[in-house]
Design a protein around this motif. Structure first.
Motif, PDB file in Angstrom:
ATOM      1  N   LEU A   1      64.962 -31.943 -70.083  1.00  0.00           N
ATOM      2  CA  LEU A   1      66.044 -31.471 -69.364  1.00  0.00           C
ATOM      3  C   LEU A   1      67.051 -31.257 -69.914  1.00  0.00           C
ATOM      4  O   LEU A   1      68.010 -30.327 -69.628  1.00  0.00           O
ATOM      5  N   HIS A   2      67.652 -32.251 -71.331  1.00  0.00           N
ATOM      6  CA  HIS A   2      68.704 -31.864 -71.937  1.00  0.00           C
ATOM      7  C   HIS A   2      68.269 -32.214 -73.586  1.00  0.00           C
ATOM      8  O   HIS A   2      67.119 -32.355 -73.929  1.00  0.00           O
ATOM      9  N   ALA A   3      69.044 -31.327 -74.161  1.00  0.00           N
ATOM     10  CA  ALA A   3      69.052 -31.492 -75.698  1.00  0.00           C
ATOM     11  C   ALA A   3      68.990 -32.826 -76.190  1.00  0.00           C
ATOM     12  O   ALA A   3      69.755 -34.006 -75.665  1.00  0.00           O
ATOM     13  N   PRO A   4      68.056 -33.300 -76.802  1.00  0.00           N
ATOM     14  CA  PRO A   4      67.911 -34.530 -77.690  1.00  0.00           C
ATOM     15  C   PRO A   4      69.265 -35.124 -78.191  1.00  0.00           C
ATOM     16  O   PRO A   4      69.973 -34.258 -78.716  1.00  0.00           O
ATOM     17  N   GLY A   5      69.530 -36.344 -77.972  1.00  0.00           N
ATOM     18  CA  GLY A   5      70.864 -36.897 -78.395  1.00  0.00           C
ATOM     19  C   GLY A   5      71.882 -36.618 -77.856  1.00  0.00           C
ATOM     20  O   GLY A   5      73.075 -37.507 -78.157  1.00  0.00           O
ATOM     21  N   THR A   6      72.001 -36.151 -76.677  1.00  0.00           N
ATOM     22  CA  THR A   6      73.322 -35.626 -76.148  1.00  0.00           C
ATOM     23  C   THR A   6      73.747 -36.473 -74.775  1.00  0.00           C
ATOM     24  O   THR A   6      74.751 -36.792 -74.338  1.00  0.00           O
ATOM     25  N   ARG A   7      72.478 -36.931 -74.080  1.00  0.00           N
ATOM     26  CA  ARG A   7      72.614 -37.518 -72.826  1.00  0.00           C
ATOM     27  C   ARG A   7      71.804 -38.881 -72.585  1.00  0.00           C
ATOM     28  O   ARG A   7      70.613 -38.841 -73.016  1.00  0.00           O
ATOM     29  N   PHE A   8      72.528 -39.975 -72.322  1.00  0.00           N
ATOM     30  CA  PHE A   8      71.631 -41.036 -72.039  1.00  0.00           C
ATOM     31  C   PHE A   8      70.852 -41.118 -70.745  1.00  0.00           C
ATOM     32  O   PHE A   8      71.754 -40.746 -69.608  1.00  0.00           O
ATOM     33  N   ASN A   9      69.634 -41.346 -70.396  1.00  0.00           N
ATOM     34  CA  ASN A   9      68.849 -41.523 -69.064  1.00  0.00           C
ATOM     35  C   ASN A   9      68.093 -42.782 -69.397  1.00  0.00           C
ATOM     36  O   ASN A   9      67.212 -42.704 -70.094  1.00  0.00           O
ATOM     37  N   TYR A  10      68.445 -43.557 -68.491  1.00  0.00           N
ATOM     38  CA  TYR A  10      67.418 -44.623 -68.524  1.00  0.00           C
ATOM     39  C   TYR A  10      66.135 -44.457 -67.945  1.00  0.00           C
ATOM     40  O   TYR A  10      66.059 -43.878 -66.770  1.00  0.00           O
ATOM     41  N   SER A  11      64.970 -44.791 -68.761  1.00  0.00           N
ATOM     42  CA  SER A  11      63.856 -44.458 -68.338  1.00  0.00           C
ATOM     43  C   SER A  11      62.824 -45.262 -69.077  1.00  0.00           C
ATOM     44  O   SER A  11      62.626 -45.303 -70.195  1.00  0.00           O
ATOM     45  N   SER A  12      61.936 -45.654 -67.956  1.00  0.00           N
ATOM     46  CA  SER A  12      60.673 -46.504 -68.178  1.00  0.00           C
ATOM     47  C   SER A  12      59.768 -45.622 -69.001  1.00  0.00           C
ATOM     48  O   SER A  12      59.047 -46.333 -69.786  1.00  0.00           O
ATOM     49  N   GLY A  13      59.641 -44.374 -68.865  1.00  0.00           N
ATOM     50  CA  GLY A  13      58.761 -43.470 -69.173  1.00  0.00           C
ATOM     51  C   GLY A  13      59.153 -43.368 -70.796  1.00  0.00           C
ATOM     52  O   GLY A  13      58.350 -43.389 -71.502  1.00  0.00           O
ATOM     53  N   THR A  14      60.454 -43.475 -71.311  1.00  0.00           N
ATOM     54  CA  THR A  14      60.683 -43.309 -72.858  1.00  0.00           C
ATOM     55  C   THR A  14      60.326 -44.576 -73.482  1.00  0.00           C
ATOM     56  O   THR A  14      59.550 -44.558 -74.337  1.00  0.00           O
ATOM     57  N   ALA A  15      60.342 -45.790 -72.799  1.00  0.00           N
ATOM     58  CA  ALA A  15      59.862 -46.813 -73.508  1.00  0.00           C
ATOM     59  C   ALA A  15      58.212 -47.062 -73.628  1.00  0.00           C
ATOM     60  O   ALA A  15      57.811 -47.509 -74.584  1.00  0.00           O
ATOM     61  N   ASN A  16      57.640 -46.603 -72.500  1.00  0.00           N
ATOM     62  CA  ASN A  16      56.308 -46.078 -72.918  1.00  0.00           C
ATOM     63  C   ASN A  16      55.767 -45.112 -73.805  1.00  0.00           C
ATOM     64  O   ASN A  16      54.694 -45.374 -74.381  1.00  0.00           O
ATOM     65  N   ILE A  17      56.379 -44.372 -74.076  1.00  0.00           N
ATOM     66  CA  ILE A  17      56.250 -43.525 -75.171  1.00  0.00           C
ATOM     67  C   ILE A  17      56.561 -44.350 -76.567  1.00  0.00           C
ATOM     68  O   ILE A  17      55.639 -44.004 -77.416  1.00  0.00           O
ATOM     69  N   LEU A  18      57.557 -45.146 -76.412  1.00  0.00           N
ATOM     70  CA  LEU A  18      57.634 -45.824 -77.957  1.00  0.00           C
ATOM     71  C   LEU A  18      56.494 -46.783 -77.998  1.00  0.00           C
ATOM     72  O   LEU A  18      55.996 -46.894 -79.208  1.00  0.00           O
ATOM     73  N   SER A  19      55.707 -47.133 -76.846  1.00  0.00           N
ATOM     74  CA  SER A  19      54.659 -48.109 -76.925  1.00  0.00           C
ATOM     75  C   SER A  19      53.205 -47.365 -77.461  1.00  0.00           C
ATOM     76  O   SER A  19      52.620 -47.823 -78.152  1.00  0.00           O
ATOM     77  N   ARG A  20      53.358 -46.084 -77.030  1.00  0.00           N
ATOM     78  CA  ARG A  20      52.238 -45.198 -77.378  1.00  0.00           C
ATOM     79  C   ARG A  20      52.263 -45.057 -78.874  1.00  0.00           C
ATOM     80  O   ARG A  20      51.395 -44.827 -79.727  1.00  0.00           O
ATOM     81  N   ILE A  21      53.534 -44.825 -79.522  1.00  0.00           N
ATOM     82  CA  ILE A  21      53.754 -44.678 -80.993  1.00  0.00           C
ATOM     83  C   ILE A  21      53.402 -45.664 -81.566  1.00  0.00           C
ATOM     84  O   ILE A  21      52.834 -45.598 -82.643  1.00  0.00           O
ATOM     85  N   TYR A  22      53.500 -47.016 -81.130  1.00  0.00           N
ATOM     86  CA  TYR A  22      53.293 -48.361 -81.532  1.00  0.00           C
ATOM     87  C   TYR A  22      51.728 -48.152 -81.751  1.00  0.00           C
ATOM     88  O   TYR A  22      50.987 -48.599 -82.891  1.00  0.00           O
ATOM     89  N   PHE A  23      50.920 -47.918 -80.582  1.00  0.00           N
ATOM     90  CA  PHE A  23      49.497 -47.543 -80.643  1.00  0.00           C
ATOM     91  C   PHE A  23      48.936 -46.894 -81.391  1.00  0.00           C
ATOM     92  O   PHE A  23      48.078 -47.149 -82.140  1.00  0.00           O
ATOM     93  N   ASN A  24      49.570 -45.639 -81.567  1.00  0.00           N
ATOM     94  CA  ASN A  24      49.112 -44.569 -82.513  1.00  0.00           C
ATOM     95  C   ASN A  24      49.295 -44.985 -83.864  1.00  0.00           C
ATOM     96  O   ASN A  24      48.302 -44.775 -84.785  1.00  0.00           O
ATOM     97  N   ARG A  25      50.185 -45.581 -84.329  1.00  0.00           N
ATOM     98  CA  ARG A  25      50.616 -46.122 -85.812  1.00  0.00           C
ATOM     99  C   ARG A  25      49.661 -47.461 -86.214  1.00  0.00           C
ATOM    100  O   ARG A  25      49.565 -47.741 -87.332  1.00  0.00           O
TER     101      ARG A  25
END
Length: 447
Positions: free
Chosen positions: A269-293
């Protein structure tokens, strides 16, 4: 006859809903969300936290009046909960030791095939073990009075704990909770997820400025998203952190087998790094990164988590629940005792070290508690809420360096470095909790 009655009830409810401005999306998604949240939360409340069926259901229906119409079946022998709404959208959530609960989804058996044992319990002094010998009588009376006042005012506080100079000086419990009760932190899990990524960085397995290798992101501007953007909730993804049926957060948490898969599929929706949007989805992407690594399986990621996070922190009454896909739900589903939550805060207070073991670097702690660079909301670090960074402080009566993990129902883990204090508050408050005033009073009493 029962089908006719059920149909009549549904038609009546739909008529009322549309008359009051409820959207078709809400109506279509409501049964699945209702039975999903019902099965999941009732299962975890009953079999993880050990609360009674009555208390568990009372907690659940505070989210929506429609939940009082759920048909609930408790199977204590198999540790399962099944829910339906007027015979629709039947869901079953099952419990497994060491893994907690999640709703069952056809074709996903990662949880059922895992053999995970609970964390060991030690009799050594806190923070390594369960023994607490540092209670201050006056501070204990203060906390007991606060909890009693909270609950006389309908705030449903279940745990209030204070650490000063590395020692638990007071802890007060109510409503069936105790020092060993794992309680749901909701979004406080996000802060632990950040620590998990920080541990990978400490092991040189992750760089916050690297971009992601999700295949679906390679052909659009999501390819520009860095891990740092995810940590600060400035990734720019279109994710709605509303809690109505049909919104992203409820669909992800209560209807999908893979929380991270749902979030990864969201468009930019926005360019990365420009706007804060509180998102539980984002936290779960971080968790997926941990899972993959960490090997890409439930068994391998949990082994890494236990060896480098839960073990060094000495979590003893904590359950981090994975979804049906086998990925830890890093946005929401960590159940932990007040003492375990305090261990996380004490580690941050001590610059990334607890029980003689370094979990994250001192630089990671500093970066985690630094305002982000967004153009709209800066008082948020690496999945930690900050007191400063925006025009006005979040907690005006607390020191400027305070920061916190926070969760739905007014859960909080507050760290105040200048006072060498950690405060944990867990409960089930549907409205505002006076954290600023309460915690300022605690800090004043400790001086």
């Amino acid at each position: 006859m029962k089908k006719i009655i059920a149909t009549a009830i549904i038609v009546f409810i739909l008529a009322i809903a549309f008359a009051n401005g409820v959207t078709p999306s809400y109506v279509v998604n409501a049964p699945g969300v209702a039975t999903g949240i019902g099965a999941k939360l009732l299962c975890s409340s009953r079999f993880v936290s050990g609360l009674s069926p009555e208390q568990s259901f009372d907690d659940l229906v505070q989210y929506s009046s429609i939940l009082q119409y759920l048909d609930v079946s408790y199977d204590d022998a198999n540790q399962e909960i099944t829910t339906s709404l007027f015979g629709m959208a039947t869901k079953t959530a099952s419990y497994q030791p060491g893994l907690g609960c999640y709703t069952e989804h056809d074709g996903f058996d990662e949880r059922s095939t895992a053999d995970i044992q609970p964390m060991p319990v030690f009799n050594s002094r806190w923070p390594h073990g369960t023994r607490v010998e540092t209670i201050d009588a006056q501070m204990q009376r203060t906390l007991d009075a606060m909890v009693a006042e909270d609950n006389n005012n309908g705030l449903d506080t279940r745990a209030l704990l204070v650490v000063k100079d590395g020692d638990i000086v007071a802890e007060s419990y109510a409503q069936g909770a105790g020092p060993d009760t794992p309680l749901l932190g909701w979004s406080m899990a996000k802060s632990l997820t950040s620590v998990m990524l920080g541990n990978l960085a400490y092991q040189d397995q992750l760089d916050v400025d690297e971009q992601l290798d999700f295949a679906s992101w390679s052909e659009d501007n999501r390819a520009d998203i860095r891990i740092r953007d995810l940590l600060t909730m400035t990734d720019g993804l279109d994710f709605s952190e509303q809690y109505n049926p049909g919104d992203d957060a409820t669909a992800m948490l209560f209807t999908e087998p893979s929380a991270s898969g749902y979030a990864i599929a969201r468009p930019a929706l926005h360019a990365p790094g420009t706007r804060f949007n509180y998102s539980s989805g984002t936290a779960n992407i971080l968790s997926r990164i941990y899972f993959n690594r960490t090997g890409g399986t439930l068994a391998s990621s949990l082994a890494e988590y236990r060896a480098h996070i839960a073990g060094p922190l000495s979590f003893q009454h904590a359950v981090f629940e994975p979804d049906a896909r086998g990925v830890l739900v890093g946005s929401s589903y960590l159940y932990a005792s007040a003492r375990d939550w305090a261990r996380l805060g004490q580690m941050m207070l001590q610059g990334g070290v607890l029980n003689g073991q370094r979990i994250v670097s001192e630089d990671w702690v500093e970066q985690s508690t630094r305002p982000n660079n967004s153009g709209n909301h800066k008082a948020y670090g690496y999945q930690w809420w900050l007191n400063t960074g925006d025009a006005a402080p979040r907690w005006p009566d607390l020191p400027a360096d305070a920061y916190a993990a926070q969760g739905n129902r007014q859960q909080s883990l507050t760290v105040i470095p200048s006072e060498n204090v950690v405060i944990v508050r867990l409960g089930w408050t549907s409205g505002r909790y006076p954290a600023n005033e309460r915690f300022a009073e605690i800090v004043g009493a400790l001086r």
